[in-house]
Design a protein around this motif. Structure first.
Motif, mmCIF file in Angstrom:
data_model
loop_
_atom_site.group_PDB
_atom_site.id
_atom_site.type_symbol
_atom_site.label_atom_id
_atom_site.label_comp_id
_atom_site.label_asym_id
_atom_site.label_seq_id
_atom_site.Cartn_x
_atom_site.Cartn_y
_atom_site.Cartn_z
ATOM 1 N N ASP A 201 0.869 -1.173 0.000
ATOM 2 C CA ASP A 201 0.000 0.000 0.000
ATOM 3 C C ASP A 201 0.906 1.224 0.000
ATOM 4 N N LEU A 202 0.405 2.334 -0.505
ATOM 5 C CA LEU A 202 1.190 3.557 -0.574
ATOM 6 C C LEU A 202 0.488 4.654 0.225
ATOM 7 N N HIS A 203 1.240 5.333 1.062
ATOM 8 C CA HIS A 203 0.687 6.376 1.914
ATOM 9 C C HIS A 203 1.079 7.744 1.359
ATOM 10 N N PRO A 204 0.109 8.557 0.971
ATOM 11 C CA PRO A 204 0.442 9.884 0.435
ATOM 12 C C PRO A 204 1.098 10.769 1.490
ATOM 13 N N VAL A 205 2.245 11.345 1.143
ATOM 14 C CA VAL A 205 2.929 12.282 2.033
ATOM 15 C C VAL A 205 3.502 13.418 1.199
ATOM 16 N N CYS A 206 3.669 14.565 1.823
ATOM 17 C CA CYS A 206 4.312 15.702 1.164
ATOM 18 C C CYS A 206 5.816 15.653 1.434
ATOM 19 N N CYS A 207 6.567 16.027 0.438
ATOM 20 C CA CYS A 207 8.020 16.026 0.581
ATOM 21 C C CYS A 207 8.433 17.032 1.654
ATOM 22 N N ALA A 208 9.254 16.595 2.586
ATOM 23 C CA ALA A 208 9.679 17.458 3.684
ATOM 24 C C ALA A 208 10.560 18.592 3.166
ATOM 25 N N PRO A 209 10.484 19.759 3.782
ATOM 26 C CA PRO A 209 11.298 20.895 3.339
ATOM 27 C C PRO A 209 12.790 20.584 3.285
ATOM 28 N N GLU A 210 13.283 19.801 4.249
ATOM 29 C CA GLU A 210 14.708 19.486 4.243
ATOM 30 C C GLU A 210 15.091 18.581 3.066
ATOM 31 N N GLU A 211 14.156 17.723 2.630
ATOM 32 C CA GLU A 211 14.425 16.895 1.451
ATOM 33 C C GLU A 211 14.468 17.741 0.192
ATOM 34 N N LEU A 212 13.545 18.690 0.077
ATOM 35 C CA LEU A 212 13.558 19.586 -1.076
ATOM 36 C C LEU A 212 14.830 20.420 -1.098
ATOM 37 N N GLN A 213 15.238 20.883 0.071
ATOM 38 C CA GLN A 213 16.452 21.677 0.147
ATOM 39 C C GLN A 213 17.669 20.859 -0.270
ATOM 40 N N ALA A 214 17.730 19.604 0.179
ATOM 41 C CA ALA A 214 18.847 18.729 -0.191
ATOM 42 C C ALA A 214 18.851 18.446 -1.688
ATOM 43 N N ALA A 215 17.656 18.229 -2.270
ATOM 44 C CA ALA A 215 17.560 17.964 -3.700
ATOM 45 C C ALA A 215 17.987 19.178 -4.509
ATOM 46 N N LYS A 216 17.568 20.356 -4.092
ATOM 47 C CA LYS A 216 17.943 21.567 -4.823
ATOM 48 C C LYS A 216 19.447 21.824 -4.728
ATOM 49 N N ALA A 217 20.025 21.490 -3.578
ATOM 50 C CA ALA A 217 21.473 21.630 -3.441
ATOM 51 C C ALA A 217 22.195 20.667 -4.375
ATOM 52 N N LEU A 218 21.700 19.422 -4.460
ATOM 53 C CA LEU A 218 22.304 18.433 -5.356
ATOM 54 C C LEU A 218 22.130 18.855 -6.812
ATOM 55 N N ALA A 219 20.997 19.438 -7.144
ATOM 56 C CA ALA A 219 20.785 19.924 -8.511
ATOM 57 C C ALA A 219 21.798 20.999 -8.849
ATOM 58 N N SER A 220 22.038 21.900 -7.920
ATOM 59 C CA SER A 220 22.978 22.993 -8.159
ATOM 60 C C SER A 220 24.420 22.502 -8.243
ATOM 61 N N LEU A 221 24.762 21.527 -7.405
ATOM 62 C CA LEU A 221 26.141 21.047 -7.341
ATOM 63 C C LEU A 221 26.469 20.002 -8.401
ATOM 64 N N GLN A 222 25.431 19.315 -8.921
ATOM 65 C CA GLN A 222 25.695 18.239 -9.874
ATOM 66 C C GLN A 222 24.884 18.357 -11.155
ATOM 67 N N TYR A 223 23.572 18.198 -11.070
ATOM 68 C CA TYR A 223 22.786 17.996 -12.281
ATOM 69 C C TYR A 223 22.721 19.223 -13.187
ATOM 70 N N ASN A 224 22.819 20.409 -12.607
ATOM 71 C CA ASN A 224 22.783 21.624 -13.416
ATOM 72 C C ASN A 224 24.180 22.207 -13.573
ATOM 73 N N THR A 225 25.146 21.326 -13.866
ATOM 74 C CA THR A 225 26.528 21.765 -14.085
ATOM 75 C C THR A 225 27.033 21.214 -15.409
ATOM 76 N N LEU A 226 27.981 21.924 -16.000
ATOM 77 C CA LEU A 226 28.582 21.437 -17.243
ATOM 78 C C LEU A 226 29.340 20.135 -17.004
ATOM 79 N N ALA A 227 29.929 19.978 -15.817
ATOM 80 C CA ALA A 227 30.688 18.761 -15.519
ATOM 81 C C ALA A 227 29.799 17.526 -15.649
ATOM 82 N N TRP A 228 28.537 17.623 -15.207
ATOM 83 C CA TRP A 228 27.619 16.500 -15.309
ATOM 84 C C TRP A 228 27.015 16.403 -16.711
#
Length: 232
Positions: A201-228
């Motif tokens: 079964d799947l329980h609907p939950v909202c993404c925690a602010p700290e998870e969003l912050q971590a994801a945005k940091a990873l996007a900035s440091l990795q996925y949205n870089t020329l190196a990647w």
């Protein structure tokens, strides 16, 4: 806890980062997430693809929006009106077995929802899965492979790509039908297909602010870089 994770609108780099973050912080749990996109089309391309070939293909298609290298394999995918989703779960099955089972359950639900579709069952040579064909970046929805889902006219409508992190699996999928992104029947078919595939079964939950912050940091440091982006 196995969750259906809700997020605010994110750009293509943040979506890639949040998927990787989810598989690293929830390795023992199931996480299904439908992408909530910011405005405008975007493109993702497979981890092993050559960015020079991807760019040539985007230029030929007159695409000028953002594009991001995925952490998973596969080919170029245009995200315009598709129902894009990711699934994190534990499995020791081979990718081909995962595709066959997961897509089979989703197909059953799509059929019940009234969508005429079928799975491609033809075994293809290894070359069909290459990230590049004749120096052109492979496009996921141009060249279907085994266990992809097809419409009645043979057009591919569902495909996915996988990356394994130990025994945890990240699956990134795209269901492409007109209006798919806002079609509740298609979203329900994916949810029910995943539930049956994993017997959970799947329980609907909202993404925690700290998870969003971590994801945005990873996007900035990795996925949205020329190196990647220009990794290959």
């Amino acid at each position: 806890m196995d969750v259906l994770l809700h997020t605010p609108p994110l750009n293509v780099f943040e979506h890639m980062a949040l998927d990787e973050h989810a598989v690293r912080v929830r390795p023992g749990a199931v996480t299904l997430r439908f992408y909530n996109w910011t405005d405008g089309p975007a493109v993702t391309f497979g981890y092993a693809q050559f960015v020079s070939e991807v760019r040539r293909g985007l230029e030929a298609a007159h695409f000028t929006g953002p594009y991001a290298r995925r952490p998973t394999g596969g080919g170029v995918v245009f995200h315009t009106d598709d129902l894009t989703f990711s699934l994190v779960f534990s499995s020791e099955d081979r990718p081909a077995e995962i595709y066959q089972k997961l897509h089979g359950f989703i197909l059953s639900q799509l059929t019940q929802a009234g969508l005429a579709a079928c799975a491609l069952t033809t075994a293809l040579p290894a070359a069909a899965y290459a990230p590049s064909v004749n120096h052109q970046a492979s496009a996921c929805f141009v060249r279907p492979v085994e266990n992809d889902l097809l419409a009645e006219n043979g057009q591919k409508i569902l495909g996915g790509a996988i990356r394994r992190f130990g025994t945890s699996v990240l699956y990134q999928g795209s269901l492409q039908r007109p209006g798919a992104r806002t079609n509740p029947l298609l979203k329900r078919a994916v949810i029910e297909g995943v539930r049956q595939f994993l017997a959970i079964d799947l329980h609907p939950v909202c993404c925690a602010p700290e998870e969003l912050q971590a994801a945005k940091a990873l996007a900035s440091l990795q996925y949205n870089t020329l190196a990647w982006t220009e990794k290959f």
